[in-house]
Scaffold this motif. Structure first.
Motif, mmCIF file in Angstrom:
data_model
loop_
_atom_site.group_PDB
_atom_site.id
_atom_site.type_symbol
_atom_site.label_atom_id
_atom_site.label_comp_id
_atom_site.label_asym_id
_atom_site.label_seq_id
_atom_site.Cartn_x
_atom_site.Cartn_y
_atom_site.Cartn_z
ATOM 1 N N GLU A 84 0.815 -1.210 0.000
ATOM 2 C CA GLU A 84 0.000 0.000 0.000
ATOM 3 C C GLU A 84 0.850 1.262 0.000
ATOM 4 O O GLU A 84 0.305 2.362 -0.121
ATOM 5 N N ASN A 85 2.162 1.113 0.121
ATOM 6 C CA ASN A 85 3.050 2.267 0.242
ATOM 7 C C ASN A 85 4.087 2.294 -0.877
ATOM 8 O O ASN A 85 3.785 2.754 -1.970
ATOM 9 N N ASP A 86 5.289 1.820 -0.619
ATOM 10 C CA ASP A 86 6.381 1.920 -1.590
ATOM 11 C C ASP A 86 6.017 1.301 -2.936
ATOM 12 O O ASP A 86 6.253 1.913 -3.988
ATOM 13 N N GLN A 87 5.471 0.088 -2.908
ATOM 14 C CA GLN A 87 5.146 -0.589 -4.154
ATOM 15 C C GLN A 87 4.061 0.151 -4.926
ATOM 16 O O GLN A 87 4.103 0.239 -6.157
ATOM 17 N N LEU A 88 3.101 0.715 -4.203
ATOM 18 C CA LEU A 88 2.019 1.453 -4.843
ATOM 19 C C LEU A 88 2.554 2.722 -5.511
ATOM 20 O O LEU A 88 2.210 3.029 -6.660
ATOM 21 N N VAL A 89 3.401 3.443 -4.811
ATOM 22 C CA VAL A 89 3.957 4.675 -5.356
ATOM 23 C C VAL A 89 4.819 4.388 -6.580
ATOM 24 O O VAL A 89 4.775 5.121 -7.585
ATOM 25 N N GLU A 90 5.584 3.325 -6.532
ATOM 26 C CA GLU A 90 6.408 2.962 -7.682
ATOM 27 C C GLU A 90 5.535 2.572 -8.872
ATOM 28 O O GLU A 90 5.842 2.941 -10.029
ATOM 29 N N ALA A 91 4.445 1.856 -8.610
ATOM 30 C CA ALA A 91 3.522 1.499 -9.693
ATOM 31 C C ALA A 91 2.925 2.752 -10.326
ATOM 32 O O ALA A 91 2.774 2.835 -11.554
ATOM 33 N N PHE A 92 2.596 3.743 -9.501
ATOM 34 C CA PHE A 92 2.058 5.000 -10.032
ATOM 35 C C PHE A 92 3.097 5.715 -10.882
ATOM 36 O O PHE A 92 2.792 6.229 -11.971
ATOM 37 N N ARG A 93 4.322 5.775 -10.410
ATOM 38 C CA ARG A 93 5.379 6.456 -11.157
ATOM 39 C C ARG A 93 5.602 5.799 -12.510
ATOM 40 O O ARG A 93 5.775 6.487 -13.534
ATOM 41 N N GLN A 94 5.578 4.478 -12.525
ATOM 42 C CA GLN A 94 5.751 3.772 -13.790
ATOM 43 C C GLN A 94 4.591 4.086 -14.740
ATOM 44 O O GLN A 94 4.799 4.310 -15.935
ATOM 45 N N ALA A 95 3.389 4.114 -14.187
ATOM 46 C CA ALA A 95 2.209 4.377 -15.020
ATOM 47 C C ALA A 95 2.145 5.823 -15.495
ATOM 48 O O ALA A 95 1.512 6.128 -16.512
ATOM 49 N N SER A 96 2.781 6.737 -14.755
ATOM 50 C CA SER A 96 2.739 8.155 -15.137
ATOM 51 C C SER A 96 3.739 8.499 -16.232
ATOM 52 O O SER A 96 3.760 9.631 -16.727
ATOM 53 N N HIS A 97 4.588 7.533 -16.617
ATOM 54 C CA HIS A 97 5.554 7.697 -17.704
ATOM 55 C C HIS A 97 6.435 8.933 -17.510
ATOM 56 O O HIS A 97 6.634 9.736 -18.431
ATOM 57 N N GLY A 98 6.924 9.086 -16.298
ATOM 58 C CA GLY A 98 7.868 10.161 -16.030
ATOM 59 C C GLY A 98 7.256 11.501 -15.710
ATOM 60 O O GLY A 98 7.981 12.491 -15.571
ATOM 61 N N ALA A 99 5.941 11.543 -15.557
ATOM 62 C CA ALA A 99 5.296 12.828 -15.263
ATOM 63 C C ALA A 99 5.541 13.274 -13.831
ATOM 64 O O ALA A 99 5.450 14.469 -13.525
ATOM 65 N N PHE A 100 5.844 12.311 -12.938
ATOM 66 C CA PHE A 100 6.061 12.628 -11.526
ATOM 67 C C PHE A 100 7.356 12.003 -11.040
ATOM 68 O O PHE A 100 7.652 10.850 -11.350
ATOM 69 N N ASP A 101 8.118 12.776 -10.294
ATOM 70 C CA ASP A 101 9.313 12.269 -9.628
ATOM 71 C C ASP A 101 9.033 12.116 -8.134
ATOM 72 O O ASP A 101 8.318 12.934 -7.547
ATOM 73 N N LEU A 102 9.602 11.076 -7.534
ATOM 74 C CA LEU A 102 9.507 10.901 -6.084
ATOM 75 C C LEU A 102 10.620 11.709 -5.435
ATOM 76 O O LEU A 102 11.800 11.435 -5.639
ATOM 77 N N GLU A 103 10.247 12.737 -4.649
ATOM 78 C CA GLU A 103 11.223 13.627 -4.036
ATOM 79 C C GLU A 103 11.641 13.201 -2.633
ATOM 80 O O GLU A 103 12.812 13.296 -2.266
ATOM 81 N N ASP A 104 10.666 12.753 -1.846
ATOM 82 C CA ASP A 104 10.984 12.470 -0.454
ATOM 83 C C ASP A 104 9.909 11.552 0.124
ATOM 84 O O ASP A 104 8.816 11.412 -0.447
ATOM 85 N N GLN A 105 10.220 10.950 1.254
ATOM 86 C CA GLN A 105 9.251 10.093 1.933
ATOM 87 C C GLN A 105 9.549 10.065 3.424
ATOM 88 O O GLN A 105 10.694 10.238 3.848
ATOM 89 N N LEU A 106 8.501 9.885 4.204
ATOM 90 C CA LEU A 106 8.611 9.756 5.652
ATOM 91 C C LEU A 106 7.746 8.600 6.097
ATOM 92 O O LEU A 106 6.703 8.327 5.483
ATOM 93 N N ARG A 107 8.138 7.930 7.143
ATOM 94 C CA ARG A 107 7.314 6.852 7.669
ATOM 95 C C ARG A 107 7.539 6.743 9.175
ATOM 96 O O ARG A 107 8.569 7.171 9.707
ATOM 97 N N SER A 108 6.562 6.206 9.846
ATOM 98 C CA SER A 108 6.699 5.927 11.269
ATOM 99 C C SER A 108 6.296 4.489 11.534
ATOM 100 O O SER A 108 5.365 3.970 10.904
ATOM 101 N N ARG A 109 7.008 3.872 12.443
ATOM 102 C CA ARG A 109 6.715 2.508 12.864
ATOM 103 C C ARG A 109 6.542 2.522 14.375
ATOM 104 O O ARG A 109 7.446 2.976 15.092
ATOM 105 N N PRO A 110 5.415 2.042 14.873
ATOM 106 C CA PRO A 110 5.118 2.149 16.306
ATOM 107 C C PRO A 110 6.216 1.619 17.207
ATOM 108 O O PRO A 110 6.541 2.245 18.231
ATOM 109 N N TRP A 111 6.801 0.483 16.848
ATOM 110 C CA TRP A 111 7.793 -0.138 17.731
ATOM 111 C C TRP A 111 9.121 0.628 17.720
ATOM 112 O O TRP A 111 9.956 0.419 18.591
ATOM 113 N N GLU A 112 9.297 1.538 16.776
ATOM 114 C CA GLU A 112 10.516 2.343 16.722
ATOM 115 C C GLU A 112 10.288 3.784 17.194
ATOM 116 O O GLU A 112 11.152 4.374 17.846
ATOM 117 N N ASP A 113 9.121 4.339 16.855
ATOM 118 C CA ASP A 113 8.886 5.771 17.066
ATOM 119 C C ASP A 113 7.966 6.091 18.234
ATOM 120 O O ASP A 113 7.909 7.231 18.677
#
Length: 428
Positions: free
Chosen positions: A385-414
């Motif tokens: 639902e996250n990384d794989q989904l965003v990569e699928a969107f980027r591939q489908a957009s044929h270069g229209a969008f670049d991934l600039e940055d990302q943030l995530r939180s994990r309960p057991w770490e944060d």
């Protein structure tokens, strides 16, 4: 006489029979009729029973010759949670057993009350000797103790490893506290050892200390604070609304991120919030009313069916320099709060959610102005639902969008809810 206990039993029985969401059950008339203290206790009993369902049933199922009817089952589950909650206190255990039997006489029948007496006594003895399993215990053992489906634990072990999975299970089983975001930046709260708020690791977010809700409620009503988990800041920080900008918040209900986006705009800019028609839209409208410093527009509609055209009809911009789409997801990052998600979630749901999420991300991308930024966010821990989904969107957009940055939180770490956010830039 307390009405919280029988109300919790009725709601839990309804949950078992009709598969309604737990949070929706608390909006039923019998729950809303309770006073504040009784309502809080009812919620605690209901959430505790659902949260620890697997552990309780691992002991009660062998004691029952056949599945009990829903109300009897609910009596056993609520009593089971009270036993877990009270720990190894003999006097409290005796009170729990006696109370469950007396309640069963009215809620069920005298014959079933005798069954409750026998089962809850044995349940108390079994729970008293329970020992938390090792992190590398079998899936069946972890599933029983931590009350999670085996398939989900196996999935998490594959994604995060043995120790992280065990830490996540422990996190999910702990009662959820309340956090608030302080909106009045010019007048931060005064913190003290006896005060209602405790600082968190995130600036501007505070844990509410139990027993101080009346004081906190005053701040909420005045708009000084807003109930919000620190994980929600990830999407807002990535989008980074600039003073004077027009910001579009899609899938905006119930409105927590909308309020945070508007607060980030300061005194200049505009916020447009959109979501589907329905009960959630009313909650969104109520929360948008908390925004007073910038103009706000509310759009009721489906971005997948009516995008630019609907905005044009409302006299609103058809493109925005900053767009947020916080999509519906599996909620695996917020299971401490949404205690019944783990029982509703199915293995195929991740793939199903991803299909809807990709469609929503594509719909949102059509509203981004050239050079504008688009933030995609979820409260999911799952790569599908996250990384794989965003990569699928980027591939489908044929270069229209670049991934600039990302943030995530994990309960057991944060130490707060799980979430993920990705900032995409429209380059053509």
């Amino acid at each position: 006489m307390s009405t919280a206990w029988p109300t919790a039993v009725h709601l839990l029985a309804r949950w078992r029979e009709h598969h309604e969401r737990v949070d929706a059950l608390l909006e039923r008339p019998e729950a809303r009729a309770l006073d504040r203290m009784q309502r809080a206790r009812c919620q605690g009993l209901l959430f505790g029973a659902v949260r620890h369902l697997g552990r309780i049933e691992s002991h009660t199922d062998p004691l029952l010759s056949r599945p009990p009817r829903a109300v009897l089952w609910a009596v056993l589950m609520v009593a089971g949670w009270e036993l877990i909650e009270g720990g190894a206190d003999a006097a409290r255990t005796a009170r729990v057993v006696h109370h469950a039997v007396e309640q069963a006489k009215t809620l069920a029948s005298p014959a079933e009350a005798r069954l409750v007496n026998a089962v809850v006594r044995k349940l108390a003895a079994a729970l008293a000797t329970d020992v938390a399993p090792a992190d590398d215990a079998s899936l069946a053992t972890l599933a029983a103790w931590y009350s999670h489906p085996e398939w989900l634990i196996a999935r998490w072990r594959k994604l995060f490893g043995t120790e992280a999975t065990a830490a996540l299970l422990r996190w999910n089983q702990a009662p959820a506290g309340v956090q608030v975001r302080w909106r009045d930046k010019g007048n931060p709260p005064v913190l003290s050892a006896e005060g209602p708020l405790r600082a968190t690791t995130v600036a501007g977010y505070y844990d509410v200390v139990s027993g101080h809700w009346a004081e906190v409620e005053g701040w909420l009503k005045s708009g000084t604070a807003y109930v919000q988990n620190a994980a929600t800041r990830l999407a807002v920080e990535l989008l980074a609304p600039q003073s004077g900008e027009a910001v579009l918040d899609l899938c905006a209900a119930p409105g927590g991120k909308s309020v945070a986006l508007a607060d980030a705009l300061g005194d200049a800019g505009r916020l447009v919030a959109m979501d589907l028609p329905g009960p959630r839209l009313l909650r969104l409208k109520e929360n948008l009313a908390r925004i007073t410093r910038v103009p706000v527009a509310l759009v009721s509609g489906d971005i997948l069916r009516s995008g630019r055209e609907l905005f044009a009809e409302h006299g609103l911009p058809e493109e925005y320099p900053a767009v947020l789409v916080d999509v519906p997801c599996s909620n695996t990052g917020v299971m401490r709060h949404r205690v019944d998600v783990k029982w509703r979630l199915q293995e195929g749901d991740f793939h199903k959610h991803a299909g809807q999420q990709l469609a929503l991300l594509r719909g949102a991308s059509r509203m981004v102005a050239p050079g504008g930024r688009l933030v995609y966010s979820t409260c999911s821990l799952d790569p599908e639902e996250n990384d794989q989904l965003v990569e699928a969107f980027r591939q489908a957009s044929h270069g229209a969008f670049d991934l600039e940055d990302q943030l995530r939180s994990r309960p057991w770490e944060d130490g707060f809810d799980g979430a993920a956010a990705f900032r995409l830039r429209r380059v053509k």
